[in-house]
Design an enzyme around this catalytic site. Structure first.
Site, PDB file in Angstrom:
ATOM      1  N   CYS A 123       0.835  -1.215   0.000  1.00 38.80           N
ATOM      2  CA  CYS A 123       0.000   0.000   0.000  1.00 38.80           C
ATOM      3  C   CYS A 123       0.862   1.255   0.000  1.00 38.80           C
ATOM      4  CB  CYS A 123      -0.903   0.004   1.224  1.00 38.80           C
ATOM      5  SG  CYS A 123      -1.977  -1.413   1.347  1.00 38.80           S
ATOM      6  N   GLN A 335      -2.531  -6.800 -34.960  1.00 40.47           N
ATOM      7  CA  GLN A 335      -2.481  -6.366 -36.366  1.00 40.47           C
ATOM      8  C   GLN A 335      -2.351  -7.570 -37.306  1.00 40.47           C
ATOM      9  OE1 GLN A 335      -2.954  -3.221 -36.908  1.00 40.47           O
ATOM     10  NE2 GLN A 335      -2.733  -3.210 -39.124  1.00 40.47           N
ATOM     11  N   GLU A 362       3.796   0.004 -10.899  1.00 40.68           N
ATOM     12  CA  GLU A 362       5.163  -0.022 -10.328  1.00 40.68           C
ATOM     13  C   GLU A 362       6.106   0.999 -10.975  1.00 40.68           C
ATOM     14  OE1 GLU A 362       5.087  -4.547  -8.845  1.00 40.68           O
ATOM     15  OE2 GLU A 362       6.955  -3.462  -8.631  1.00 40.68           O
ATOM     16  N   GLY A 363       5.540   2.188 -11.221  1.00 39.05           N
ATOM     17  CA  GLY A 363       6.298   3.277 -11.818  1.00 39.05           C
ATOM     18  C   GLY A 363       6.049   3.308 -13.317  1.00 39.05           C
TER      19      GLY A 363
HETATM   20  N1  CAA Z   1      17.631   2.997  -3.451  1.00 39.34           N
HETATM   21  C1  CAA Z   1      18.033   3.734  -2.377  1.00 39.34           C
HETATM   22  N2  CAA Z   1      17.777   5.067  -2.269  1.00 39.34           N
HETATM   23  C2  CAA Z   1      17.103   5.652  -3.274  1.00 39.34           C
HETATM   24  C3  CAA Z   1      16.666   4.959  -4.407  1.00 39.34           C
HETATM   25  C4  CAA Z   1      16.974   3.571  -4.480  1.00 39.34           C
HETATM   26  N3  CAA Z   1      16.593   2.846  -5.527  1.00 39.34           N
HETATM   27  N4  CAA Z   1      16.000   5.802  -5.222  1.00 39.34           N
HETATM   28  C5  CAA Z   1      16.040   7.021  -4.631  1.00 39.34           C
HETATM   29  N5  CAA Z   1      16.713   6.920  -3.463  1.00 39.34           N
HETATM   30  C6  CAA Z   1      16.996   8.011  -2.531  1.00 39.34           C
HETATM   31  C7  CAA Z   1      17.759   9.146  -3.232  1.00 39.34           C
HETATM   32  O1  CAA Z   1      19.141   8.868  -3.257  1.00 39.34           O
HETATM   33  C8  CAA Z   1      17.419  10.327  -2.358  1.00 39.34           C
HETATM   34  O2  CAA Z   1      18.239  10.233  -1.213  1.00 39.34           O
HETATM   35  P1  CAA Z   1      18.623  11.496  -0.270  1.00 39.34           P
HETATM   36  O3  CAA Z   1      17.615  11.519   0.805  1.00 39.34           O
HETATM   37  O4  CAA Z   1      19.964  11.163   0.255  1.00 39.34           O
HETATM   38  O5  CAA Z   1      18.595  12.717  -1.148  1.00 39.34           O
HETATM   39  C9  CAA Z   1      15.976  10.035  -1.936  1.00 39.34           C
HETATM   40  O6  CAA Z   1      15.783   8.621  -2.100  1.00 39.34           O
HETATM   41  C10 CAA Z   1      14.953  10.787  -2.721  1.00 39.34           C
HETATM   42  O7  CAA Z   1      15.078  10.417  -4.076  1.00 39.34           O
HETATM   43  P2  CAA Z   1      14.584  11.355  -5.235  1.00 39.34           P
HETATM   44  O8  CAA Z   1      15.132  12.740  -5.031  1.00 39.34           O
HETATM   45  O9  CAA Z   1      14.915  10.681  -6.535  1.00 39.34           O
HETATM   46  O10 CAA Z   1      12.994  11.374  -4.989  1.00 39.34           O
HETATM   47  P3  CAA Z   1      11.839  12.004  -5.861  1.00 39.34           P
HETATM   48  O11 CAA Z   1      10.740  12.281  -4.934  1.00 39.34           O
HETATM   49  O12 CAA Z   1      12.338  13.073  -6.744  1.00 39.34           O
HETATM   50  O13 CAA Z   1      11.408  10.846  -6.906  1.00 39.34           O
HETATM   51  C11 CAA Z   1      10.767   8.669  -7.716  1.00 39.34           C
HETATM   52  C12 CAA Z   1      11.489   9.533  -6.678  1.00 39.34           C
HETATM   53  C13 CAA Z   1      11.812   7.784  -8.333  1.00 39.34           C
HETATM   54  C14 CAA Z   1      10.067   9.422  -8.822  1.00 39.34           C
HETATM   55  C15 CAA Z   1       9.772   7.872  -6.862  1.00 39.34           C
HETATM   56  O14 CAA Z   1       8.788   8.727  -6.324  1.00 39.34           O
HETATM   57  C16 CAA Z   1       9.099   6.754  -7.625  1.00 39.34           C
HETATM   58  O15 CAA Z   1       9.687   5.689  -7.836  1.00 39.34           O
HETATM   59  N6  CAA Z   1       7.820   6.973  -8.012  1.00 39.34           N
HETATM   60  C17 CAA Z   1       7.023   5.938  -8.601  1.00 39.34           C
HETATM   61  C18 CAA Z   1       6.298   5.212  -7.512  1.00 39.34           C
HETATM   62  C19 CAA Z   1       5.955   3.814  -7.897  1.00 39.34           C
HETATM   63  O16 CAA Z   1       6.700   3.121  -8.555  1.00 39.34           O
HETATM   64  N7  CAA Z   1       4.802   3.395  -7.432  1.00 39.34           N
HETATM   65  C20 CAA Z   1       4.368   2.074  -7.707  1.00 39.34           C
HETATM   66  C21 CAA Z   1       3.501   1.585  -6.624  1.00 39.34           C
HETATM   67  S1  CAA Z   1       3.407  -0.147  -6.565  1.00 39.34           S
HETATM   68  C22 CAA Z   1       2.232  -0.603  -7.659  1.00 39.34           C
HETATM   69  O17 CAA Z   1       2.150  -0.168  -8.756  1.00 39.34           O
HETATM   70  C23 CAA Z   1       1.282  -1.543  -7.078  1.00 39.34           C
HETATM   71  C24 CAA Z   1       0.743  -2.716  -7.618  1.00 39.34           C
HETATM   72  O18 CAA Z   1      -0.245  -3.118  -7.071  1.00 39.34           O
HETATM   73  C25 CAA Z   1       1.344  -3.581  -8.659  1.00 39.34           C
END
Ligand code: CAA
Length: 380
Positions: A123, A335, A362-363
């Site tokens: 969630c 197609q 998942e993004g």
């Molecule tokens: N591993 C470790 N740390 C990480 C990381 C990773 N893979 N990715 C980012 N971080 C860290 C960064 O280094 C940064 O660290 P600091 O605090 O030291 O600065 C911090 O996290 C913040 O990162 P960002 O500045 O990149 O964060 P953001 O807010 O700009 O954006 C994003 C991040 C990548 C866009 C993220 O919000 C994202 O992945 N969004 C998509 C969400 C998603 O995938 N949702 C899917 C839900 S699941 C689903 O779909 C359900 C289902 O039922 C199948």
């Protein structure tokens, strides 16, 4: 460099593929039409050890590597993307416990999943926050002897049948991602409201609903790590789960290709099979080429994790590339079938509908590109 799978990996892939072809594929259209969860099929997959592949041996799991897990996902998706979503969502919900839980939590929450077939739900997404995961509004407040959880989650896979919810919320929204925490909530906890099943374009047999938490009191020992550890747990979880989603796209694309290639040898137009026409041959060649490229990228993104290396860039690359390839391959399969492809009596329109979701959940494909760009730029 060795592109050969081990004999054990070939066996796992073969087992999952046989299950997909014999137990899933023949029933996929029926459950898609009904929009019903095929509980018996999912339970059979669990009995064969094809579900909850992330659970370590110490807690009763199979101890599969990430590469082993994606071989299973790729094969199961050949059978039905919707059924695979229900299976994969368990791993998505249990991975945060594997990654961020202590031994006591792992024993308490993971072991029951190895003793009988159960479902779990991850969630994170909310009505107002999907891509911008750091902006989630759900709150996890420290109330001394327990945590109090309030908020609403959206598009939650398995929600209607889940025994356990892995929930993300903030303890201080001013801290942005640093305030996000992860907590495990068991289904009978008072204050959980499960929404009605969502009617979707594809993956119709998987269960998708909203989940609302109203003053839900959660024991302190259910918090994963410390308050504020949730963001890193979520991001690391996605590094594991995105290769799995990417593998599901490869499985779906392979299935679309196999249908289209076979059909092209059976249907005659202008005095010869479709496969004898260069226009169709080019389409088939493009499909085969892209599926193999996606498969290699997906396997590498999983293999990196198994080597203990950071795979963030390749996990997103594999997810974006495979999802886009699946969409293209499934569209081209429709197609090649022509008018029949557009009919529900033939299997490829379902694959085209199922493919669309892989570019979203998942993004999204756009978010994956954002992650890739951040990773690439950070190394300059
Ligand atoms: N591993 C470790 N740390 C990480 C990381 C990773 N893979 N990715 C980012 N971080 C860290 C960064 O280094 C940064 O660290 P600091 O605090 O030291 O600065 C911090 O996290 C913040 O990162 P960002 O500045 O990149 O964060 P953001 O807010 O700009 O954006 C994003 C991040 C990548 C866009 C993220 O919000 C994202 O992945 N969004 C998509 C969400 C998603 O995938 N949702 C899917 C839900 S699941 C689903 O779909 C359900 C289902 O039922 C199948």
């Amino acid at each position: 460099m060795n592109f050969e799978l081990s004999s054990e990996q070939k066996e796992i892939k073969d087992l999952a593929f046989k299950f997909a072809k014999n137990e899933m594929l023949p029933h996929a259209a029926h459950y898609d039409e009904k929009g019903e969860l095929p509980f018996d099929i999912l339970k059979k997959a669990w009995e064969l050890g094809l579900v909850n592949t992330c659970i370590p041996v110490e807690f009763g799991g199979t101890g599969f590597s990430t590469l082993d897990s994606i071989l299973i996902t790729e094969s199961l998706s050949y059978g039905c993307l919707g059924m695979n979503t229900a299976i994969m969502a368990n791993d998505l919900a249990l991975l945060p416990i594997v990654i961020g839980g202590n031994d006591e939590q792992k024993k308490r929450f993971l072991t029951p999943f190895t003793e009988s077939y159960k479902m779990a739900a991850f969630c994170l997404t909310e009505p107002g926050n999907g891509s911008d995961a750091a902006g989630i509004k759900t709150t996890i407040k420290d109330e001394g002897d327990h945590y109090l959880v309030n908020g609403q989650k959206m598009w939650i896979t398995n929600a209607g049948f889940a025994d356990l919810f892995t929930v993300y919320g903030t303890y201080d929204s001013g801290l942005k991602h640093k305030g996000i925490s992860a907590i495990v909530i068991e289904k009978d906890t008072p204050g959980i409201e499960i929404g009605k099943p969502e009617k979707k374009m594809g993956h119709s047999c998987s269960d998708t609903r909203s989940v609302t938490f109203k003053n839900v009191k959660v024991p302190k020992e259910n918090l994963l790590g410390k308050l504020g550890d949730g963001w890193k747990i979520a991001m690391k979880t996605l590094d594991h789960s995105r290769p799995m989603v990417a593998a599901s796209a490869v499985g779906g694309a392979q299935c679309s290709f196999d249908y289209a290639a076979k059909y092209s040898t059976e249907r005659n137009q202008f005095g010869k099979p479709l496969s004898g026409h260069q226009g169709i041959q080019f389409m088939l060649a493009e499909m085969a080429m892209n599926i193999e490229a996606a498969r290699l990228l997906v396997y590498k993104s999983a293999w990196l994790l198994d080597q203990g290396q950071k795979n963030t860039q390749l996990a997103s690359s594999a997810k974006a590339f495979s999802a886009d390839i699946f969409m293209k391959v499934a569209t081209d399969a429709v197609q090649i079938y022509g008018g029949y492809g557009y009919s529900r009596e033939y299997p490829v329109e379902k694959l085209m509908r199922d493919a669309k979701l892989i570019q979203i959940y998942e993004g999204t494909s756009q978010i994956q590109r954002l992650v890739i760009a951040k990773e690439v730029i950070s190394t300059l």
